[in-house]
Design a protein around this motif. Structure first.
Motif, short mmCIF file in Angstrom:
data_model
loop_
_atom_site.label_atom_id
_atom_site.label_comp_id
_atom_site.label_asym_id
_atom_site.label_seq_id
_atom_site.Cartn_x
_atom_site.Cartn_y
_atom_site.Cartn_z
N ARG A 1 0.84 -1.18 0.00
CA ARG A 1 0.00 0.00 0.00
C ARG A 1 0.89 1.24 0.00
N ILE A 2 0.56 2.21 -0.85
CA ILE A 2 1.39 3.39 -1.05
C ILE A 2 0.73 4.61 -0.41
N GLU A 3 1.54 5.39 0.30
CA GLU A 3 1.09 6.66 0.87
C GLU A 3 2.12 7.74 0.53
N MET A 4 1.65 8.83 -0.09
CA MET A 4 2.52 9.94 -0.45
C MET A 4 2.34 11.05 0.58
N ARG A 5 3.46 11.60 1.07
CA ARG A 5 3.40 12.65 2.07
C ARG A 5 4.40 13.75 1.69
N GLN A 6 3.87 14.94 1.48
CA GLN A 6 4.72 16.06 1.10
C GLN A 6 5.29 16.74 2.34
N ILE A 7 6.57 17.06 2.30
CA ILE A 7 7.25 17.73 3.39
C ILE A 7 7.96 18.96 2.84
N GLY A 8 8.37 19.86 3.73
CA GLY A 8 9.10 21.05 3.32
C GLY A 8 10.59 20.80 3.22
N MET A 9 11.29 21.83 2.76
CA MET A 9 12.74 21.71 2.60
C MET A 9 13.44 21.54 3.95
N ARG A 10 12.94 22.23 4.98
CA ARG A 10 13.56 22.11 6.30
C ARG A 10 13.32 20.72 6.88
N GLN A 11 12.09 20.19 6.71
CA GLN A 11 11.80 18.85 7.20
C GLN A 11 12.63 17.80 6.47
N GLU A 12 12.89 18.04 5.20
CA GLU A 12 13.73 17.10 4.44
C GLU A 12 15.15 17.08 4.98
N ALA A 13 15.70 18.26 5.28
CA ALA A 13 17.04 18.32 5.86
C ALA A 13 17.08 17.64 7.22
N GLY A 14 15.99 17.77 7.99
CA GLY A 14 15.95 17.12 9.29
C GLY A 14 15.90 15.60 9.19
N ARG A 15 15.24 15.09 8.16
CA ARG A 15 15.16 13.64 7.99
C ARG A 15 16.47 13.07 7.46
N LEU A 16 17.12 13.79 6.55
CA LEU A 16 18.35 13.27 5.97
C LEU A 16 19.55 13.49 6.88
N GLY A 17 19.56 14.61 7.62
CA GLY A 17 20.67 14.89 8.52
C GLY A 17 21.88 15.43 7.78
N GLY A 18 22.91 15.76 8.52
CA GLY A 18 24.14 16.28 7.94
C GLY A 18 24.91 17.13 8.94
N ILE A 19 25.99 17.72 8.47
CA ILE A 19 26.86 18.56 9.28
C ILE A 19 26.74 19.98 8.77
N GLY A 20 26.48 20.92 9.67
CA GLY A 20 26.34 22.32 9.29
C GLY A 20 27.67 23.02 9.15
#
Length: 383
Positions: free
Chosen positions: A192-211
């Motif tokens: 079953r497929i569910e599409m969920r749109q997120i913002g650019m800031r939420q995307e950075a929070g999910r992917l993570g990284g070093i500032g």
């Protein structure tokens, strides 16, 4: 990142002795310290039966412990989902959850889903298999979306614990008609497929990284309140309006521009307006720059008069403005000038690492050959 004994060995850690309430489960992802864990409840009061369950990345939901299971922070549990069940990790228990409900404006009613049971071994194995499929699923989904020429970016995929549903997180500038995409994804992955749109800031929070500060991104560790950031925040802090330096990995203005903005706004209230010009007998002077930390305001004459920017204290500037309102003009700004002492840096360049041209000089090659010292070699015989 954390002591393993918090979630093992009965929930009693060996180091912090906080009975499993340290909230550090290994990934340090939006962890919460339960500062109410050591407090005893009043006589006759039962423990709060709602718990906070964490899933992949920063997704957290609240579930009711209807079966009165003895759970600690770090325990893996199976919870209700639609359809089937999902697998998550207990991230918070006790009275602090009641405060989290109020903070996130979640009502404590019958709409809260239930904790089914402590996850069995087969549940954990199936959950781990689903997590292993997420990377390949995301790459294939990107190829399908690219083939349909959809202007969107699929940034993350999260499988449900029972492998019955997959949630695709995507970012897009405008509206996307992904009905054909859902049909192709369902045919390809048989879930079953569910599409969920997120913002650019939420995307950075999910992917993570070093500032740029050298630390892990705030949005991926503790920051959840994504307030709007404007360029006025940089102006108040006297930062250069350089988009490359002010933008974060999400492409938006850095959230940390708002951290000290209130302190700057309070400090700026004591400073006069930059549009006010000072009238003196030498000439008119206008604002050049402001040093908030040293409480200095620099003014420069309109006709220069061979004088550079003159540093004045806030009190002296207000005094000159008051004199101008009374129709008086001081002889010059030099009478109110503040002596600025430049502090020398507390380091010494002993190895030449601070030189920008240290890599431009080439080292001289040695004239010696691989054969050894030239003195020990035989000279050719004279003819």
């Amino acid at each position: 990142m954390g002591c393993e004994s918090c979630s093992n060995g009965g929930g009693i850690p060996n180091g912090c002795r906080n009975n499993g309430a340290c909230g550090v489960s290994g990934c340090n992802k939006l962890d919460v310290f339960d500062w109410l864990s050591g407090m005893e409840l009043p006589m006759g009061q039962k423990a709060f039966d709602v718990m906070e369950i964490r899933f992949k990345n920063d997704r957290k939901l609240f579930y009711r412990n209807v079966n009165h299971l003895e759970l600690h922070v770090g325990d893996v549990v199976a919870v209700e989902s639609s359809p089937g069940h999902d697998i998550g990790v207990v991230s918070l228990t006790g009275e602090l959850v009641r405060m989290q409900l109020k903070r996130r404006d979640v009502k404590d009613n019958h709409e809260l889903k239930k904790i089914i049971r402590v996850a069995r071994q087969e549940d954990i194995e199936k959950w781990q298999e689903a997590r292993m499929l997420e990377q390949d699923t995301m790459m294939k989904a990107r190829d399908i979306a690219r083939g349909l020429e959809l202007v969107m970016k699929i940034s993350d995929v999260e499988y449900q614990g029972d492998k019955g549903k997959a949630t695709f997180y995507y970012t897009a500038e405008g509206r996307v008609d992904f009905r054909e995409l859902i049909r192709k994804l369902a045919d390809s992955f048989k879930v079953r497929i569910e599409m969920r749109q997120i913002g650019m800031r939420q995307e950075a929070g999910r992917l993570g990284g070093i500032g740029s500060c050298g630390r892990e991104l705030c949005c991926s560790t503790w920051y959840t309140d994504f307030r709007s950031v404007s360029t006025s925040a940089a102006r108040y802090q006297q930062l250069a309006l350089n988009p490359q330096k002010l933008a974060g990995q999400c492409g938006k203005l850095k959230c940390c521009l708002n951290y000290e903005l209130d302190q700057y706004l309070d400090a700026v209230k004591e400073f006069p307006s930059n549009n006010i010009k000072l009238e003196t007998q030498v000439g008119r002077a206008h604002h050049f720059k402001t040093d908030i930390f040293k409480r200095l305001v620099y003014y420069i004459y309109e006709d220069q008069h061979g004088v550079g920017p003159v540093p004045l204290s806030v009190e002296n500037v207000n005094r000159i403005i008051a004199m101008n309102k009374e129709g008086k003009k001081p002889e010059g700004l030099s009478d109110f000038q503040v002596e600025v002492v430049r502090e020398e840096p507390l380091y010494a360049n002993v190895v030449g690492q601070d030189s920008l041209t240290r890599f431009d000089t080439t080292k001289k090659r040695s004239k010696r050959r691989k054969g050894g010292n030239n003195k020990n070699r035989r000279r050719p015989a004279k003819k």
